[in-house]
Scaffold this motif. Sequence first.
Motif, PDB file in Angstrom:
ATOM      1  N   TYR A 165     -12.861 -29.583  14.004  1.00 50.25           N
ATOM      2  CA  TYR A 165     -13.958 -30.463  13.589  1.00 50.25           C
ATOM      3  C   TYR A 165     -13.736 -31.181  12.260  1.00 50.25           C
ATOM      4  O   TYR A 165     -14.609 -31.908  11.816  1.00 50.25           O
ATOM      5  N   MET A 166     -12.582 -30.996  11.655  1.00 47.85           N
ATOM      6  CA  MET A 166     -12.343 -31.687  10.385  1.00 47.85           C
ATOM      7  C   MET A 166     -12.366 -33.200  10.552  1.00 47.85           C
ATOM      8  O   MET A 166     -12.748 -33.937   9.637  1.00 47.85           O
ATOM      9  N   ASN A 167     -11.945 -33.680  11.747  1.00 47.05           N
ATOM     10  CA  ASN A 167     -11.897 -35.125  11.972  1.00 47.05           C
ATOM     11  C   ASN A 167     -13.255 -35.793  11.798  1.00 47.05           C
ATOM     12  O   ASN A 167     -13.348 -36.921  11.310  1.00 47.05           O
ATOM     13  N   TYR A 168     -14.330 -35.107  12.227  1.00 44.55           N
ATOM     14  CA  TYR A 168     -15.668 -35.672  12.094  1.00 44.55           C
ATOM     15  C   TYR A 168     -15.953 -36.024  10.635  1.00 44.55           C
ATOM     16  O   TYR A 168     -16.494 -37.088  10.329  1.00 44.55           O
ATOM     17  N   PHE A 169     -15.596 -35.119   9.753  1.00 43.33           N
ATOM     18  CA  PHE A 169     -15.899 -35.303   8.330  1.00 43.33           C
ATOM     19  C   PHE A 169     -14.903 -36.249   7.662  1.00 43.33           C
ATOM     20  O   PHE A 169     -15.283 -37.038   6.791  1.00 43.33           O
ATOM     21  N   LEU A 170     -13.632 -36.176   8.066  1.00 49.17           N
ATOM     22  CA  LEU A 170     -12.636 -37.076   7.484  1.00 49.17           C
ATOM     23  C   LEU A 170     -12.885 -38.519   7.909  1.00 49.17           C
ATOM     24  O   LEU A 170     -12.743 -39.448   7.097  1.00 49.17           O
ATOM     25  N   ILE A 171     -13.255 -38.735   9.161  1.00 50.00           N
ATOM     26  CA  ILE A 171     -13.564 -40.096   9.622  1.00 50.00           C
ATOM     27  C   ILE A 171     -14.789 -40.635   8.891  1.00 50.00           C
ATOM     28  O   ILE A 171     -14.829 -41.801   8.486  1.00 50.00           O
ATOM     29  N   THR A 172     -15.813 -39.766   8.729  1.00 47.57           N
ATOM     30  CA  THR A 172     -17.000 -40.189   7.974  1.00 47.57           C
ATOM     31  C   THR A 172     -16.631 -40.546   6.549  1.00 47.57           C
ATOM     32  O   THR A 172     -17.108 -41.552   5.998  1.00 47.57           O
TER      33      THR A 172
END
Length: 412
Positions: free
Chosen positions: A227-234
Amino acid sequence: MAKFQSLFLMGIRGTSLVSKFALTLFIARFMGFETLGLYGLIVSGGFLVPAFFGLGLMYVQGRKAVTQTQEEIVTALYYYGRFLAFIYVVLLCISCVIGIYTGNTLFALVIILAILFEHINNDLYVLLLNLSKPLTANILHFIRTSVWILTFMVIAFLCPSLRTMETLLIAWILGGMSAVIGFFWSTKKWSWRIKLPAFSLKKWVLEEFRTSRTIYVNSMVDATGQYMNYFLITLFLGLELTGVYVYFTQIISAMSNLLRTGIIQQSRPKLIRAYKSKDSSFHTLYKTCLKHTFLTALGMAVIAGPSMYIITFYLVDKPLALDWFPVLWVYLVLFMILIICEVNDLVFYSYYRDDLILKLSLVSVTGLLILNTAFIPQFELWGAVLAPLCVAILKFYLQRSRVKRLLQREVV
């Protein structure tokens, strides 16, 4: 009979997954990609919070429950329930303070409550599967997904003023509460009135954590990697592109969950029992699970690509989603690799080799962190899919060699 049950379970779980995907389409069409991005962050929180605060206790309890007595299971649930109550009271107090500070107390509280019921229900779902009660598990799953989703979409469609994240979260909480009530109704014949052992909650947690600490670290690493992608994309691209990312990943998540329900999770207790009893059927069970999973995943991927294009073009009608649609083709390849990795993890799980699961997860999350941080700012959503694809290929080859060694070392 077994094949019929498998098809029925895939059907009922498929209905739940269609409902979840329909909600994704509804949010994208009527509430916008920014709201969908926020929804994705909350959903990811529903996995990260249990991974970080659950201490891996229920993961181990679920595996032990396969060979435990009913009284032992009930005792563990009593202690685990008290542990969760303590954790979430603290989290609710913290969220209340944050809500007062930001001026949106209700929103802060309902987020934590939604995550709480997701945490409880996911734990109970795994427990019921390991007790070889897939039908009960998936009926309750249907209650906590499809029912509230369909209710929310109908009401929000008729009353545009209710198309808010707060309303969605309240409906989500009510669905979770209903499933918890359903669990206790389905287990009303269990011996819930038992005399607990004379030791404290702290002692129980410390005792169980000795076994779960390896898988606890692994669950944190896995959740972070997933789920790191959700936060990195944001962080790098903003909520709108996070919403586009959530839109594409929801179909991958739906297909993965369908395969877990119909094939992988039904094989798990069988493999555990075969290994514990040193049964020679272990190899056959593993190979059958691998074959069925691969062929079904391939069929899903072939159908999903064209279907998603039609849905995106005619139903969602958002140019931004069509601009980024080619990313989905890479996601479908990633889906195929990751679902095979999940089947291979069953071998480690059955052999109680949590250390191998952890080592591979550490390699994966380290690679994801490095590649995502480098790729996302440079290639935007292409980076968000190419990074996990590279890591998944590496994990597959590392994992396959270790599975072969385990299977060759022991005749089970």
